[in-house]
Design a protein around this motif. Structure first.
Motif, PDB file in Angstrom:
ATOM      1  N   ARG A  55     -47.761 -12.108   5.230  1.00 45.55           N
ATOM      2  CA  ARG A  55     -46.674 -11.123   5.235  1.00 45.55           C
ATOM      3  C   ARG A  55     -46.144 -10.907   3.824  1.00 45.55           C
ATOM      4  O   ARG A  55     -45.944  -9.768   3.381  1.00 45.55           O
ATOM      5  CB  ARG A  55     -45.544 -11.593   6.163  1.00 45.55           C
ATOM      6  N   ILE A  56     -45.972 -11.988   3.087  1.00 40.68           N
ATOM      7  CA  ILE A  56     -45.478 -11.894   1.711  1.00 40.68           C
ATOM      8  C   ILE A  56     -46.525 -11.215   0.825  1.00 40.68           C
ATOM      9  O   ILE A  56     -46.190 -10.380  -0.021  1.00 40.68           O
ATOM     10  CB  ILE A  56     -45.092 -13.293   1.179  1.00 40.68           C
ATOM     11  N   LEU A  98     -36.734 -23.112   2.187  1.00 41.88           N
ATOM     12  CA  LEU A  98     -37.569 -22.245   3.008  1.00 41.88           C
ATOM     13  C   LEU A  98     -37.182 -20.773   2.847  1.00 41.88           C
ATOM     14  O   LEU A  98     -38.051 -19.898   2.832  1.00 41.88           O
ATOM     15  CB  LEU A  98     -37.501 -22.688   4.469  1.00 41.88           C
ATOM     16  N   LEU A  99     -35.894 -20.494   2.698  1.00 37.42           N
ATOM     17  CA  LEU A  99     -35.471 -19.119   2.410  1.00 37.42           C
ATOM     18  C   LEU A  99     -36.035 -18.672   1.072  1.00 37.42           C
ATOM     19  O   LEU A  99     -36.499 -17.538   0.931  1.00 37.42           O
ATOM     20  CB  LEU A  99     -33.943 -19.007   2.410  1.00 37.42           C
ATOM     21  N   GLY A 100     -36.004 -19.570   0.094  1.00 36.50           N
ATOM     22  CA  GLY A 100     -36.552 -19.265  -1.227  1.00 36.50           C
ATOM     23  C   GLY A 100     -38.053 -19.012  -1.190  1.00 36.50           C
ATOM     24  O   GLY A 100     -38.591 -18.323  -2.051  1.00 36.50           O
ATOM     25  N   ALA A 101     -38.730 -19.565  -0.174  1.00 38.36           N
ATOM     26  CA  ALA A 101     -40.167 -19.340  -0.006  1.00 38.36           C
ATOM     27  C   ALA A 101     -40.440 -18.024   0.713  1.00 38.36           C
ATOM     28  O   ALA A 101     -41.587 -17.693   0.987  1.00 38.36           O
ATOM     29  CB  ALA A 101     -40.792 -20.501   0.768  1.00 38.36           C
ATOM     30  N   GLY A 102     -39.366 -17.303   1.029  1.00 34.47           N
ATOM     31  CA  GLY A 102     -39.533 -15.989   1.645  1.00 34.47           C
ATOM     32  C   GLY A 102     -39.513 -15.985   3.161  1.00 34.47           C
ATOM     33  O   GLY A 102     -39.800 -14.959   3.779  1.00 34.47           O
ATOM     34  N   LEU A 103     -39.178 -17.100   3.786  1.00 34.32           N
ATOM     35  CA  LEU A 103     -39.160 -17.164   5.238  1.00 34.32           C
ATOM     36  C   LEU A 103     -37.821 -16.676   5.771  1.00 34.32           C
ATOM     37  O   LEU A 103     -36.780 -16.879   5.149  1.00 34.32           O
ATOM     38  CB  LEU A 103     -39.397 -18.597   5.721  1.00 34.32           C
ATOM     39  N   GLY A 104     -37.841 -16.068   6.934  1.00 33.14           N
ATOM     40  CA  GLY A 104     -36.625 -15.622   7.598  1.00 33.14           C
ATOM     41  C   GLY A 104     -36.039 -16.747   8.438  1.00 33.14           C
ATOM     42  O   GLY A 104     -36.713 -17.738   8.735  1.00 33.14           O
TER      43      GLY A 104
END
Length: 138
Positions: free
Chosen positions: A93-94, A52-58
């Motif tokens: 957002r991304i 999930l971090l790799g998907a850009g999520l905080g």
């Protein structure tokens, strides 16, 4: 397993694992000695966090979404459709951040294209800004 073993199994530093715990992403059991105790589910959880971090999520968003995620045998997948609005919001957002980066790259491309080639610019001294008192067109 203890934190060092979890770190080796997941490739995530012990410091980062403690951070995940502080953020509520990991909830290890505690031995009477105070040591953290992890199991195989924690290994999967850390891998899910990394995905999930790799998907850009905080981490705040991950804390909200992680309980609604399952392993479907091929990877991480949403367990319910209720999280789609959150996923779409993060995608927007991304997309916005990507648009900003593309605009910055275009501005750099313009500057690069306007820069004279090295042989024509007179060397490092030619790159100095005009000194005080100099006038344009001299």
């Amino acid at each position: 397993m203890r934190i060092g073993n979890l770190s080796r199994r997941t490739g995530v530093s012990q410091r980062l694992l403690r951070y995940y715990e502080e953020q509520g992403l990991l909830k290890p059991r505690r031995r009477s000695s105070g040591y953290r105790e992890y199991d195989e589910e924690d290994v999967r959880t850390v891998r899910s966090i990394r995905t999930l971090l790799g998907a850009g999520l905080g981490t705040r968003t991950i804390a909200e979404l992680l309980p609604c995620m399952v392993h479907d045998g091929q990877g991480l997948a949403p367990a319910c459709s209720g999280m789609m609005s959150d996923l779409r919001r993060e995608r927007e957002r991304i997309d916005s951040a990507l648009a900003d980066l593309m605009a910055a790259r275009a501005a750099l491309d313009t500057l690069i294209a306007a820069t004279p080639p090295p042989a024509a610019d007179g060397g490092p001294d030619a790159c100095r800004a005009a000194t005080p008192g100099e006038t344009a067109g001299r």
